[in-house]
Every structure is written in C-alpha cells, then in structure tokens.
Design an enzyme around this catalytic site. Structure first.
Site, mmCIF file in Angstrom:
data_model
loop_
_atom_site.group_PDB
_atom_site.id
_atom_site.type_symbol
_atom_site.label_atom_id
_atom_site.label_comp_id
_atom_site.label_asym_id
_atom_site.label_seq_id
_atom_site.Cartn_x
_atom_site.Cartn_y
_atom_site.Cartn_z
ATOM 1 N N HIS A 99 2.435 3.361 -9.022
ATOM 2 C CA HIS A 99 2.339 1.821 -9.129
ATOM 3 C C HIS A 99 3.500 1.180 -9.972
ATOM 4 O O HIS A 99 3.749 0.313 -9.784
ATOM 5 C CB HIS A 99 1.039 1.429 -10.131
ATOM 6 C CG HIS A 99 -0.102 1.901 -9.189
ATOM 7 N ND1 HIS A 99 -0.426 1.780 -7.897
ATOM 8 C CD2 HIS A 99 -1.286 2.681 -9.627
ATOM 9 C CE1 HIS A 99 -1.675 1.963 -7.526
ATOM 10 N NE2 HIS A 99 -2.253 2.880 -8.561
ATOM 11 N N GLY B 196 0.007 5.431 -4.412
ATOM 12 C CA GLY B 196 -0.665 6.625 -4.710
ATOM 13 C C GLY B 196 -0.081 7.919 -3.928
ATOM 14 O O GLY B 196 0.376 8.807 -4.624
ATOM 15 N N ASP C 182 1.006 -1.084 -0.167
ATOM 16 C CA ASP C 182 -0.239 0.168 -0.044
ATOM 17 C C ASP C 182 0.887 1.024 0.154
ATOM 18 O O ASP C 182 1.934 1.288 0.535
ATOM 19 C CB ASP C 182 -0.836 0.127 1.416
ATOM 20 C CG ASP C 182 -1.963 0.866 1.243
ATOM 21 O OD1 ASP C 182 -2.447 1.451 0.148
ATOM 22 O OD2 ASP C 182 -2.896 1.108 2.228
ATOM 23 N N LEU D 239 10.535 -20.788 -4.432
ATOM 24 C CA LEU D 239 9.554 -19.909 -3.483
ATOM 25 C C LEU D 239 8.104 -19.881 -4.394
ATOM 26 O O LEU D 239 8.149 -19.872 -5.742
ATOM 27 C CB LEU D 239 9.923 -18.640 -3.356
ATOM 28 C CG LEU D 239 8.812 -17.410 -3.063
ATOM 29 C CD1 LEU D 239 9.205 -17.150 -1.564
ATOM 30 C CD2 LEU D 239 9.042 -16.229 -3.685
HETATM 31 C C1 FPP Z 1 -2.083 0.037 -3.318
HETATM 32 O O1 FPP Z 1 -1.692 1.401 -3.136
HETATM 33 C C2 FPP Z 1 -1.645 -0.550 -4.148
HETATM 34 C C3 FPP Z 1 -2.446 -0.990 -5.099
HETATM 35 C C4 FPP Z 1 -3.793 -1.058 -5.414
HETATM 36 C C5 FPP Z 1 -1.769 -1.890 -6.235
HETATM 37 C C6 FPP Z 1 -0.434 -2.695 -5.964
HETATM 38 C C7 FPP Z 1 0.221 -3.005 -7.292
HETATM 39 C C8 FPP Z 1 1.536 -3.068 -7.267
HETATM 40 C C9 FPP Z 1 2.618 -2.664 -6.253
HETATM 41 C C10 FPP Z 1 2.266 -3.523 -8.648
HETATM 42 C C11 FPP Z 1 1.665 -4.820 -9.115
HETATM 43 C C12 FPP Z 1 2.466 -5.463 -10.070
HETATM 44 C C13 FPP Z 1 2.247 -6.851 -10.430
HETATM 45 C C14 FPP Z 1 3.186 -7.515 -11.266
HETATM 46 C C15 FPP Z 1 1.069 -7.567 -10.094
HETATM 47 P P1 FPP Z 1 -2.672 2.713 -3.445
HETATM 48 O O2 FPP Z 1 -2.840 3.001 -4.753
HETATM 49 O O3 FPP Z 1 -3.755 2.476 -2.674
HETATM 50 O O4 FPP Z 1 -1.835 3.978 -2.603
HETATM 51 P P2 FPP Z 1 -2.411 5.181 -1.657
HETATM 52 O O5 FPP Z 1 -3.213 4.444 -0.420
HETATM 53 O O6 FPP Z 1 -1.233 5.743 -1.432
HETATM 54 O O7 FPP Z 1 -3.345 5.800 -2.896
#
Ligand code: FPP
Length: 254
Positions: free
Chosen positions: A51, A37, A34, A145
C-alpha cells in the site's frame, strides 16, 4: 548501458508509447488500483508495504494525467467492503491519505489540482477525514485536473442512497414517480457534477468491477492490465490511453 535499458524496458510490458493523439484524450479516467498485497507478497514484505508503494504511484499518475489534459482522475482508494480486512491493514490504509497529502498537497497546489472526494466520508476516522477535508478546502479554487478520491465508496450504496432521497421527495409530494429518469438519478449520485468516466483502468489482472461506479461506467471503455498497482507508471497510463484511442465508441449506435 543498452543492456540495462533493455532490461528496464522488459520490466514494463508496454506495447506502445508516445503515440498519444492529443486531441482525443479521455476526459475522465477512473482507476481501480489493485495488486498492492500481491506485490508485497512477491517481495516477501507485509501487505502494508504494498500500500505504501502504491501510494507513491499516485503522484506520478496525477502529474502525467494533468500534463495530458485529462480533466478528472478518479482513484478507488478504499471501498465499503475493505473494512473486512484485518484491523492493522485498515488502520494503515486510513493513515495513507494524511501521509500522501502531507507531502503532496503543496505539489498539488502548484499543479493546480483540485482534490475531491466521493464516499461515506463521515464514517472515516477523524484524522483521515480532517486530512482529506483540508485538501478539498485548500484546493477548492484550483482549476486544473480534478483528483477524485473514492474513499469508503461503494456503488450500490451510492445508488440506494440516491433512491432514498428521490423516494423522500415523492413521499413529500414534490416529485412524481413519472419524473424519475436517468438524469434525475445521475443528479443524486456522488458524482453529480462530474461527467462519466471515458476510460476505466484496473490493474493486477483481475477482471471485475468490485462495486465501482456501476452507473457511471455504462459506456466507459475498459482497460485491464496484469501490472500490479505499485509497478504502474506513467508509461502504462500512456498505453491505456493509446488503446482507448483505437476504440470506436458507439454508445449503442452503429
Ligand atoms: C487494492 O490492493 C488496493 C487497495 C485496497 C488500496 C489502494 C490504496 C492505495 C493505492 C493508496 C491510497 C492512497 C491514498 C492517498 C488515498 P489489494 O490490497 O487488494 O491487493 P491484492 O489484491 O494483491 O491483495
């Protein structure tokens, strides 16, 4: 040089490193990645830049976990609730598995990593589905893994689906209500062949579970950090493990 090193060290709020007890490694680590953003916002960048950066962290964490002898690493990459995000962001997130795997799949093969998925994969765009299914197929015989991507995953949905299938068996008369127990429900979940997580990590300072593995984490140890996912490194993983190793797991006993 020393000044530079101290500055670098301060950017990672690490309490302890290199004190990992190699015989007490959590076998299954689950991570709620998390803060992408917020990371982007802090830098005046669009959310998708967060992301993209977050995706880059995955291979570092996979490599370190594999090196330490972690058996399963589950990563929450997209939840059933994430569809509520703006279409441009969702479209971008759906492209990430392809981007990641186009570069990383050969390395995952080299490292003997086995890719696995949990979630409603059938409802993903075709290009995403093809990329992840290809990775699952190509790594199927690897024995290192297990990299378990939670993609379009929601724990309540998972439990409801399991209960539907159990109810169908009761309706058909192949099962009685009395035979429904924890083992049976566990066997109908998307993690049926995986052990439960020993350690759950969530980044970005949020202290909640967001519909993630609610059944499976009944006895997991939790480690929350303020570090935003794009800033997460092998050192944070090490720290989480050292904290885990200091916890006494009693499973309800004394
Ligand atoms: C949450 O941060 C993150 C996500 C919803 C997406 C996570 C995905 C990745 C880290 C990359 C995925 C890659 C692969 C290969 C599957 P947020 O956007 O909610 O952050 P915020 O709370 O700060 O807005």
């Amino acid at each position: 040089m020393l000044e530079k090193l101290t500055k670098w060290r301060k950017s990672f709020p690490i309490q302890e490193t290199k004190k990992i007890d190699e015989v007490n490694i959590p076998k299954h680590i689950a991570i709620i990645m998390d803060g992408n953003g917020r990371w982007a916002k802090q830098k005046g960048l669009p959310r998708i830049a967060g992301h993209r950066e977050g995706m880059k962290v995955i291979n570092k964490v996979v490599r370190r976990a594999n090196e330490l002898g972690v058996e399963i690493l589950t990563l929450y990459a997209f939840s059933t609730e994430n569809w509520k995000r703006p279409k441009t962001e969702v479209d971008y997130l759906m492209k990430l598995p392809e981007r990641f795997l186009s570069v990383e799949l050969p390395k995952l093969m080299e490292e003997n990593v086995k890719v696995r998925l949990m979630g409603s994969i059938e409802n993903l765009p075709e290009h995403t589905r093809n990329a992840v299914n290809k990775a699952v197929k190509e790594t199927a015989n690897n024995s290192g893994l297990i990299l378990n991507f939670a993609l379009n995953y929601g724990s309540r949905f998972e439990i409801v689906e399991a209960m539907k299938r159990i109810s169908e068996q009761i309706e058909q008369g192949t099962l009685t209500a009395n035979e429904v127990d924890e083992n049976l429900l566990t066997a109908h979940l998307m993690t049926s062949e995986l052990r439960d997580p020993d350690l759950l990590i969530r980044t970005s300072g949020e202290i909640r579970l967001s519909n993630f593995m609610l059944w499976q984490i009944a006895y997991s140890e939790f480690w929350f950090t303020d570090v935003l996912w794009p800033d997460f490194s092998e050192l944070h993983l090490d720290e989480a493990i050292t904290v885990y190793q200091k916890r006494a797991r009693r499973y309800g006993g004394v």
